[in-house]
Design an enzyme around this catalytic site. Structure first.
Site, mmCIF file in Angstrom:
data_model
loop_
_atom_site.group_PDB
_atom_site.id
_atom_site.type_symbol
_atom_site.label_atom_id
_atom_site.label_comp_id
_atom_site.label_asym_id
_atom_site.label_seq_id
_atom_site.Cartn_x
_atom_site.Cartn_y
_atom_site.Cartn_z
ATOM 1 C CG HIS A 1 -7.117 2.506 5.705
ATOM 2 N ND1 HIS A 1 -7.367 1.288 5.101
ATOM 3 C CD2 HIS A 1 -8.305 2.942 6.183
ATOM 4 C CE1 HIS A 1 -8.666 1.008 5.219
ATOM 5 N NE2 HIS A 1 -9.257 1.996 5.859
ATOM 6 N NE ARG B 1 -2.058 1.696 3.519
ATOM 7 C CZ ARG B 1 -2.245 1.633 4.841
ATOM 8 N NH1 ARG B 1 -3.142 0.814 5.351
ATOM 9 N NH2 ARG B 1 -1.530 2.371 5.662
ATOM 10 C CE1 TYR C 1 -0.074 2.466 9.042
ATOM 11 C CE2 TYR C 1 -1.360 4.070 10.280
ATOM 12 C CZ TYR C 1 -1.137 3.349 9.120
ATOM 13 O OH TYR C 1 -1.957 3.524 8.040
#
Lengths: 358, 326
Positions: A259, A255, A268
């Site tokens: 998100h 990715r 993170y």
């Protein structure tokens, strides 16, 4: 002690990170025109994706989940599907939807907060599934209907690796195995379920081997290699159509984004990982291959980018100028015929002044 | 024509519709050879075969989700949950998908599923087998919630539910499954959904109920008649969407109302009916609306369930209280 069960999980790659073919090119893709078509879609998808993020940043679109870096996965799936197959998406599948009759302006309409974005598509395809991992069950329901009617069609559903932790995911594979259903389960493993990394999602060595417990075949595919995605999805679909055997494909990608636009991965995601993964990204990989095989030129590349930018402008124009739904339309498709008791509420909202929110 | 029970009427309706509509599919746990734990699907496997009468793996979310997919393909799945207390894993599929599919696709994909389940207490079953949580479904836009209370209404309402183009939660009062018998012609005639049934005409008070509590309510009405109180009994039958007009017309006539349901009181459907009467029919009332309901407790295990269930006496007491209101 006797060993009563063993299994193997294959990993498939055709075009490696250095843009070299490591397997024979599948016959469907021998004509360079086919890979050029796929390449065009991948570039259009990335152009669209960047624009969608820009629209969100400027307040013209709601929360949007980017597919940056995952173009091979979705364009490959879309290219492998036949019109008569049924597609059951999750919510990051623009690259498939654009090949399934969904207008790109409707994808913006959906993420812009308008149900009509779910309308245009092939009649039987499902809309996005936002409740994570719930849609594989719809795919097996559709596949059951197809099997009852003795049709030679397949159903393909996609979810992320996070969704593979859901019970519904396993329940769907389980019934597909018992009932021998013509379905393909694709897990787009982009290594992140919002902030939770693959390693914290499951101790299973691969997601693909989750198929074994359900009696299905499972395999891993290089998700940044559009040739591998196209070929393995095509084979799984063919097996589903011809022999009612279901397959789980774990498509490995990364990715290259947050998100969604509501997320901030810097909280993170370890520094440097995304950059390291970018070296494997799918568009450059295919472009190099096409150029190395004299199937693409810098002039074509330049023209393509210009064309995609212009297409996306038209799409945005159509989206921005969509006529709003009337407030009472929230009642229009609640039931086939609106029960009498709700008529008063429908009438009420038709005169209601919009409430400012936020 | 032999008289049949409520559960036999369910079977009769399923068989009738399967004979006349090849798209009707029955699925659930043990619905095949076993004929269902209450025998509601007995004989269907023999007549229609395993493609149309499908024993599923044991996973309720899967049963609900499968039905959504099948319905989208134009089939008319009738999905059985063994008990209402085991529907909960399917809630996500019913609430997030079945109820919303028509709306979110602007009518492109619809979901004509019937989700059947036995419900209610009073059959001395183990825990989790006695739930009356119909209000949870009644709260959800896009659903219908239908509850029969006699063999004839089980037959006619189930036919109507299968033919309805939208998802229906069809809750069968297990306490009434074999309680009474009546002649139910197998003529394929559906009864109307979204309509109350006036089971007894009266002039002094309106008793509103549904499901198994129809039994105690009718008994109370007979006792009250002997005491000189003429009670009208309304079986709501479709608790979502509510036919409030029939209830209001009755309350306008009688001026008094008691609502009886087996489910826990708080946020029960009785609360909504009571609120609607207050909003739209306050001027008809000669006394406050009363509710006779299950307690706000977990349904007790079998030994105490006779104390949990609203009794005929509780209904009569509530009626007398309303009748005596100055």
């Amino acid at each position: 002690m006797n060993v009563i069960a063993t299994f193997e999980i294959a990993y498939y790659q055709y075009l490696n990170e250095a843009s070299l073919l490591v397997e024979t090119l599948p016959s469907d893709l021998k004509n360079p025109h086919e890979l050029q078509k796929i390449y065009r879609l991948m570039v259009l998808l990335r152009t669209f994706d960047s624009k969608a993020i820009a629209l969100q940043r400027t307040g013209k679109l709601g929360t949007y989940p980017s597919t940056r870096g995952q173009e091979a996965t979705f364009v490959g799936i879309g290219a492998a599907l036949q019109k008569s197959d049924v597609f059951v998406p999750y919510y990051r599948d623009v690259g498939v939807l654009m090949q399934r009759g969904v207008k790109l302006s409707d994808i913006l309409l959906y993420w812009g907060g308008d149900e009509r974005g779910n309308y245009s598509s092939m009649a039987e395809d499902f809309p996005y599934s936002v409740p994570v991992g719930s849609q594989p069950l719809h795919a097996v329901g559709i596949a059951t209907a197809i099997k009852i009617r003795k049709q030679k069609r397949a159903v393909l559903t996609v979810c992320g690796e996070g969704a593979s932790s859901q019970g519904d995911f396993y329940e769907a594979m389980n019934v597909a195995g018992v009932w021998k259903l013509p379905v393909v389960f694709v897990v787009s493993n982009n290594q992140w379920a919002i902030s939770v990394p693959r390693s914290a999602q499951s101790a299973s060595q691969t997601i693909a081997q989750k198929a074994i417990a359900a009696g299905l075949q499972g395999e891993q595919v290089d998700g940044n290699d559009v040739i591998a995605v196209y070929e393995r999805v095509s084979q799984a679909l063919k097996r589903a159509r011809e022999t009612n055997e279901a397959t789980l494909l774990e498509i490995i990608t990364y990715r290259q984004s947050d998100h969604t636009t509501a997320d901030d991965a810097s909280r993170y995601e370890p520094q440097g990982v995304r950059e390291e993964e970018w070296k494997k990204e799918p568009i450059e990989r295919l472009k190099k291959y096409l150029m190395n095989t004299n199937a693409w030129t810098e002039e074509q590349e330049h023209a393509l980018h210009k064309e995609c930018a212009s297409d996306v402008e038209k799409i945005v124009h159509e989206y921005i100028n969509a006529v709003p739904q009337a407030p009472e339309s929230m009642f229009d498709h609640l039931y086939e015929t609106l029960p009498d008791i709700y008529a008063e509420q429908r009438e009420h909202v038709s005169h209601k002044e919009a409430v400012a929110h936020g | 024509m032999a008289d049949i029970t409520l559960v036999e009427a369910v079977t009769q309706a399923l068989a009738y519709e399967m004979r006349h509509d090849p798209d009707v599919i029955v699925l659930g746990e043990d619905v095949g050879k076993d004929g269902g734990v209450f025998r509601a699907t007995v004989g269907l496997l023999d007549e229609f075969g395993p493609e149309r009468v499908r024993d599923t793996p044991l996973a309720e979310s899967m049963i609900a989700g499968l039905a959504v997919g099948m319905a989208a393909q134009g089939l008319k799945p009738v999905a059985e949950f063994q008990f209402m207390g085991f529907m909960y894993p399917g809630y996500d599929q019913i609430i997030n998908h079945a109820s919303r599919m028509r709306n979110r696709t602007r009518g492109r994909i619809t979901c004509p599923v019937v989700f059947r389940a036995p419900y209610g207490c009073g059959i001395h079953a183990p825990e989790h087998h006695s739930e009356s949580t119909e209000a949870i479904f009644a709260h959800i836009p896009g659903l219908r919630v239908v509850i029969p209370s006699s063999p004839a209404r089980a037959y006619g309402l189930l036919l109507a539910s299968i033919r309805d183009p939208d998802p229906v939660i069809f809750l069968e009062p297990s306490r009434l499954y074999r309680w009474s018998k009546q002649a139910v012609p197998d003529d394929g005639k559906a009864l109307p959904l979204d309509k109350c049934f006036t089971l007894r005409v009266g002039t002094d008070i309106t008793l509103v109920t549904w499901g198994a509590m129809v039994k105690e309510t009718m008994a109370a009405a007979e006792t009250l008649a002997k005491e000189g109180v003429s009670a009208e009994v309304i079986d709501v039958a479709t608790i979502k969407p509510l036919d409030i007009e029939t209830i209001l017309a009755s309350v306008e006539k009688t001026g008094r109302c008691v609502i009886i349901h087996e489910a826990a009181r708080t946020c029960g459907v009785g609360a909504d009916i009571s609120a609607l009467i207050a909003e739209r029919g306050l001027m008809y009332l000669q006394a406050p609306v009363q509710r006779v309901t299950g307690y706000d407790t977990i349904v007790p295990y079998a030994r105490l369930e006779k104390f949990y269930l609203p009794s005929e006496k509780q209904i009569i007491d509530a009626v007398n209280k309303v009748m005596e209101f100055a």
